[in-house]
Design a protein around this motif. Structure first.
Motif, short mmCIF file in Angstrom:
data_model
loop_
_atom_site.label_atom_id
_atom_site.label_comp_id
_atom_site.label_asym_id
_atom_site.label_seq_id
_atom_site.Cartn_x
_atom_site.Cartn_y
_atom_site.Cartn_z
N ASN A 94 0.81 -1.22 0.00
CA ASN A 94 0.00 0.00 0.00
C ASN A 94 0.85 1.28 0.00
O ASN A 94 0.29 2.37 -0.09
CB ASN A 94 -0.90 0.03 1.25
N TYR A 95 2.17 1.17 0.08
CA TYR A 95 2.99 2.35 0.32
C TYR A 95 3.59 2.98 -0.92
O TYR A 95 4.08 4.11 -0.86
CB TYR A 95 4.12 2.00 1.30
N ASN A 96 3.60 2.28 -2.05
CA ASN A 96 4.16 2.86 -3.27
C ASN A 96 3.39 4.11 -3.68
O ASN A 96 2.15 4.10 -3.72
CB ASN A 96 4.13 1.85 -4.41
N ALA A 122 17.26 -6.08 -1.97
CA ALA A 122 16.99 -7.15 -2.92
C ALA A 122 15.52 -7.56 -2.86
O ALA A 122 14.88 -7.78 -3.89
CB ALA A 122 17.90 -8.35 -2.64
N PHE A 123 14.97 -7.64 -1.65
CA PHE A 123 13.56 -8.01 -1.51
C PHE A 123 12.66 -6.89 -2.04
O PHE A 123 11.63 -7.15 -2.66
CB PHE A 123 13.25 -8.31 -0.05
N ARG A 124 13.05 -5.64 -1.79
CA ARG A 124 12.28 -4.51 -2.32
C ARG A 124 12.24 -4.55 -3.84
O ARG A 124 11.19 -4.30 -4.45
CB ARG A 124 12.89 -3.19 -1.84
N GLU A 125 13.37 -4.87 -4.46
CA GLU A 125 13.42 -4.98 -5.92
C GLU A 125 12.50 -6.10 -6.40
O GLU A 125 11.77 -5.93 -7.38
CB GLU A 125 14.87 -5.26 -6.35
N ARG A 126 12.54 -7.23 -5.71
CA ARG A 126 11.66 -8.35 -6.07
C ARG A 126 10.20 -7.95 -6.03
O ARG A 126 9.42 -8.32 -6.93
CB ARG A 126 11.92 -9.52 -5.12
N MET A 127 9.82 -7.18 -5.02
CA MET A 127 8.41 -6.84 -4.83
C MET A 127 7.99 -5.59 -5.59
O MET A 127 6.82 -5.22 -5.60
CB MET A 127 8.11 -6.65 -3.33
N GLY A 128 8.95 -4.89 -6.21
CA GLY A 128 8.60 -3.72 -7.00
C GLY A 128 8.24 -2.50 -6.19
O GLY A 128 7.49 -1.64 -6.66
N TRP A 129 8.79 -2.41 -4.99
CA TRP A 129 8.51 -1.26 -4.13
C TRP A 129 9.52 -0.14 -4.36
O TRP A 129 10.63 -0.38 -4.85
CB TRP A 129 8.55 -1.66 -2.66
N ARG A 130 9.15 1.08 -3.99
CA ARG A 130 10.04 2.22 -4.16
C ARG A 130 10.28 3.01 -2.88
O ARG A 130 11.13 3.89 -2.85
CB ARG A 130 9.46 3.19 -5.22
N PHE A 131 9.55 2.72 -1.82
CA PHE A 131 9.70 3.49 -0.59
C PHE A 131 11.07 3.23 0.03
O PHE A 131 11.67 2.17 -0.15
CB PHE A 131 8.59 3.16 0.40
#
Length: 233
Positions: A94-96, A122-131
């Motif tokens: 919900n944070y992007n 690495a996990f953020r990249e996997r999930m497509g997050w930007r925060f």
């Protein structure tokens, strides 16, 4: 799901208007609660917490990034975990995109976990997050804000979580903490919430609450048993 009564449009409209009055009363009560939350006293942060960030080593003041307010989402991700918590990931989806809006109100949102920075990124990249996501693994930050628990604490019995004794089943727990910074650089802790206090941050749950089936978790062994990382459905 409980079977719903089928009625005429006029009967439905009458029932809906009756519920609307309750919703309006709830909204007014929520506004009053928000005002009481803003009126809470604050506690000055005296400890010098260190975080590993994409910009290098930073302290808590640096995480404000020029804003006067900081919201920290305590994301469950232990130092040796293979992946982030699926429930925290459900929230983080919900944070992007909201960071730019928050900055217009002098506020920055940052996720904080104890896992190493390279693991988090690495996990953020996997999930497509930007925060922004930073590691608190080299400080007591998580322990001081009662979202991480030592082996000794867990072995001794219920841990201190959500402002009371809890049998929380993990070394890591979710939460949100808010901080403010004065012009002289002094930092203050103003608010923290845990457990069901985090519901408001999950737009998916709030949308489901509008539907006839709701969250539909009554028959599960625990409420979020159905949740998976988004790329595993």
């Amino acid at each position: 799901m409980t079977a719903q009564q089928s009625v005429s449009r006029d009967e439905w409209l009458a029932a809906r208007k009756a519920l609307l009055e309750k919703e309006k009363a709830f909204t007014r009560e929520r506004d009053a609660l928000s005002a009481a939350r803003r009126a809470l006293p604050r506690v000055r942060i005296e400890k010098d917490y260190v975080f590993d960030t994409e910009s290098g080593e930073q302290n808590l003041g640096d995480l404000f990034d020029g804003c006067g307010q900081l919201v920290v989402y305590h994301f469950m991700y232990g130092p040796d975990w293979e992946a982030g918590c699926k429930s925290c990931s459900f929230w983080a989806d919900n944070y992007n995109g909201i960071g730019e809006h928050l900055r217009q109100r002098d506020t920055r949102l940052v996720a904080v976990s104890r896992a190493p920075l390279e693991t988090l990124l690495a996990f953020r990249e996997r999930m497509g997050w930007r925060f922004p996501w930073v590691s608190s693994g080299r400080s007591d930050f998580n322990y001081d804000f009662r979202v991480s628990f030592t082996k000794e604490e867990r072995e001794a019995g219920p841990v201190d979580y959500n402002y009371g004794p809890s049998n929380f089943p993990s070394d890591e727990a979710p939460g949100v903490s808010c901080f403010t910074r004065d012009e002289d650089g002094a930092i203050y802790h103003t608010y923290s919430a845990y457990s069901r206090g985090l519901d408001i941050f999950n737009s998916a749950y709030n949308l489901l609450d509008l539907t006839a089936k709701g969250r539909d978790e009554g028959e599960l062994s625990y409420p979020m048993e159905w949740v998976k990382l988004r790329d595993l459905y």
